[in-house]
Scaffold this active site. Structure first.
Site, PDB file in Angstrom:
ATOM      1  N   THR A 196      36.527  64.299  34.110  1.00 42.20           N
ATOM      2  CA  THR A 196      36.855  64.758  35.472  1.00 42.20           C
ATOM      3  C   THR A 196      37.884  65.888  35.454  1.00 42.20           C
ATOM      4  O   THR A 196      37.825  66.806  36.274  1.00 42.20           O
ATOM      5  CB  THR A 196      37.375  63.603  36.353  1.00 42.20           C
ATOM      6  OG1 THR A 196      38.613  63.104  35.808  1.00 42.20           O
ATOM      7  CG2 THR A 196      36.372  62.470  36.449  1.00 42.20           C
ATOM      8  N   LEU A 241      38.530  66.864  41.290  1.00 44.66           N
ATOM      9  CA  LEU A 241      37.912  66.014  42.331  1.00 44.66           C
ATOM     10  C   LEU A 241      37.220  64.855  41.607  1.00 44.66           C
ATOM     11  O   LEU A 241      35.986  64.714  41.639  1.00 44.66           O
ATOM     12  CB  LEU A 241      36.944  66.857  43.159  1.00 44.66           C
ATOM     13  CG  LEU A 241      37.608  68.023  43.928  1.00 44.66           C
ATOM     14  CD1 LEU A 241      36.562  68.867  44.640  1.00 44.66           C
ATOM     15  CD2 LEU A 241      38.665  67.518  44.903  1.00 44.66           C
ATOM     16  N   HIS A 242      38.044  64.013  40.991  1.00 43.43           N
ATOM     17  CA  HIS A 242      37.574  62.948  40.093  1.00 43.43           C
ATOM     18  C   HIS A 242      36.381  62.189  40.672  1.00 43.43           C
ATOM     19  O   HIS A 242      35.351  62.018  40.032  1.00 43.43           O
ATOM     20  CB  HIS A 242      38.695  61.930  39.856  1.00 43.43           C
ATOM     21  CG  HIS A 242      39.987  62.501  39.389  1.00 43.43           C
ATOM     22  ND1 HIS A 242      40.229  62.908  38.087  1.00 43.43           N
ATOM     23  CD2 HIS A 242      41.152  62.704  40.066  1.00 43.43           C
ATOM     24  CE1 HIS A 242      41.482  63.332  37.988  1.00 43.43           C
ATOM     25  NE2 HIS A 242      42.048  63.231  39.155  1.00 43.43           N
ATOM     26  N   ASP A 243      36.546  61.681  41.892  1.00 44.54           N
ATOM     27  CA  ASP A 243      35.586  60.721  42.451  1.00 44.54           C
ATOM     28  C   ASP A 243      34.228  61.337  42.751  1.00 44.54           C
ATOM     29  O   ASP A 243      33.201  60.651  42.738  1.00 44.54           O
ATOM     30  CB  ASP A 243      36.167  60.074  43.712  1.00 44.54           C
ATOM     31  CG  ASP A 243      37.422  59.271  43.408  1.00 44.54           C
ATOM     32  OD1 ASP A 243      38.263  59.108  44.307  1.00 44.54           O
ATOM     33  OD2 ASP A 243      37.568  58.809  42.253  1.00 44.54           O
ATOM     34  N   LEU A 245      32.524  63.187  40.894  1.00 43.98           N
ATOM     35  CA  LEU A 245      31.623  63.132  39.737  1.00 43.98           C
ATOM     36  C   LEU A 245      30.867  61.806  39.708  1.00 43.98           C
ATOM     37  O   LEU A 245      29.688  61.757  39.350  1.00 43.98           O
ATOM     38  CB  LEU A 245      32.405  63.324  38.430  1.00 43.98           C
ATOM     39  CG  LEU A 245      32.542  64.765  37.943  1.00 43.98           C
ATOM     40  CD1 LEU A 245      33.463  65.546  38.848  1.00 43.98           C
ATOM     41  CD2 LEU A 245      33.042  64.813  36.503  1.00 43.98           C
TER      42      LEU A 245
END
Ligand code: RIB
Ligand code: CA
Length: 312
Positions: A196, A241-243, A245
């Site tokens: 991420t 924008l970790h989430d 992915l």
């Protein structure tokens, strides 16, 4: 192919982008949004989820609140430095008012009820601490055949973001993370910081989103505090924008390139609490988790923006 999903979330700035990405992804049938403590407390993340539901015009999707604390041991650290005291960069009150009440069944019961009647197996997308998912699997093992897979944003094999070696979602509830990632046997894809962080979006990406339309502008305002924090922390104009992915992988399976690994989570009270590592011992009998360690980074960022622009 339509992918039925339940998103378990702690909005959270990157969760906000992920929820709008879900709304903008035609492959996904969003069955429910469930909330868990994490970036900020349960009351705030739940109010944020209701507001984001309204912003994304997802009013038909039930929102239910889940755990307000970890399974076993208290963990007081929230992430308000990065996400703002309201969890949405100080802009929660600017978003549409909640467009309805939370579902009275609560997160775990709602997930169990929806899974039990799902005509096809459901993908659980867990983008906050794993407390609700661990509770679901412990209290309702009968629904496990109705879960296609769990896509988890969390963990790191190469350094932490909440301690030197622990990632926030896992560190919030290491016992829950160990249940889900080590002890349970439901097919799981893990999307760790290792990937991420490589997919962080830059200032041009953010500016294009913010000027794409009213929803993009609202997200741009929500992201601004997060962007400023990362600029001060790293000196660069880029945010992970970790989430998103995890949501994109759920929508388009195989977007992320995975490696099957046996994992372990440290849940003692030493300095390594919350650390996740690959238990590559020879002959390790542990279950395998598909860990996403690679992707076409530029394509991922471009796809997320292209989809969000559809909604803006
Ligand atoms: O470490 C990143 C994760 O922690 C993301 O889900 C972010 O929203 C925070 O919850
Ligand atoms: Ca999150």
């Amino acid at each position: 192919m339509t992918v039925p999903v339940i998103i378990d979330t702690d909005p959270g700035v990157d969760d906000a982008v992920a929820l709008l990405l879900a709304a903008a992804s035609p492959e996904l049938e969003l069955l429910a949004i469930t909330t868990v403590f994490g970036n900020v407390g349960l009351e705030a993340v739940t109010d944020n989820a209701l507001r984001l539901r309204a912003l994304a015009a997802l009013g038909h999707v039930p929102v239910a609140a889940g755990a307000d604390r970890p399974l076993v041991h208290p963990q007081a650290e929230r992430a308000d430095r990065w996400h703002g005291s309201d969890g949405l960069g100080g802009c929660a009150a600017e978003l549409p008012e909640p467009d309805g009440p939370v579902n009275a069944r609560g997160a775990v019961a709602l997930m169990a009820d929806l899974l039990a009647v799902a005509p096809s197996p459901v993908t659980l997308v867990a983008i906050g601490p794993l407390t609700n998912v661990a509770l679901l699997l412990a209290a309702h093992p009968e629904v496990k055949p109705h879960i296609a897979r769990i896509v988890v944003m969390g963990g790191s094999l190469s350094g932490g973001n909440t301690t030197a070696a622990a990632e926030f979602n896992v560190a919030c509830d290491p016992e829950a993370a160990r249940r889900v990632l080590v002890e349970e046997d439901v097919a799981t894809t893990l999307v760790p910081l290792d990937l991420t962080l490589r997919c962080a979006v830059d200032g041009a990406w953010l500016d294009e989103l913010a000027t794409a339309g009213p929803r993009g502008a609202a997200l741009g305002r929500v992201i601004e505090h997060y962007r400023t924090q990362f600029r001060e922390f790293s000196g660069g104009d880029a945010v992970p924008l970790h989430d998103s992915l995890a949501v994109l992988e759920a929508a388009v399976p195989g977007t992320l390139r995975t490696t099957a690994l046996p994992l372990e989570v440290v849940y003692d009270h030493g300095p390594a609490r919350g650390v996740l590592f690959a238990a590559r011992r020879s002959g390790a009998g542990g279950r395998l988790v598909d860990v996403a360690l690679d992707a076409d980074v530029d394509e991922v960022s471009a796809t997320v923006l292209r989809r969000l622009r559809r909604l803006c």
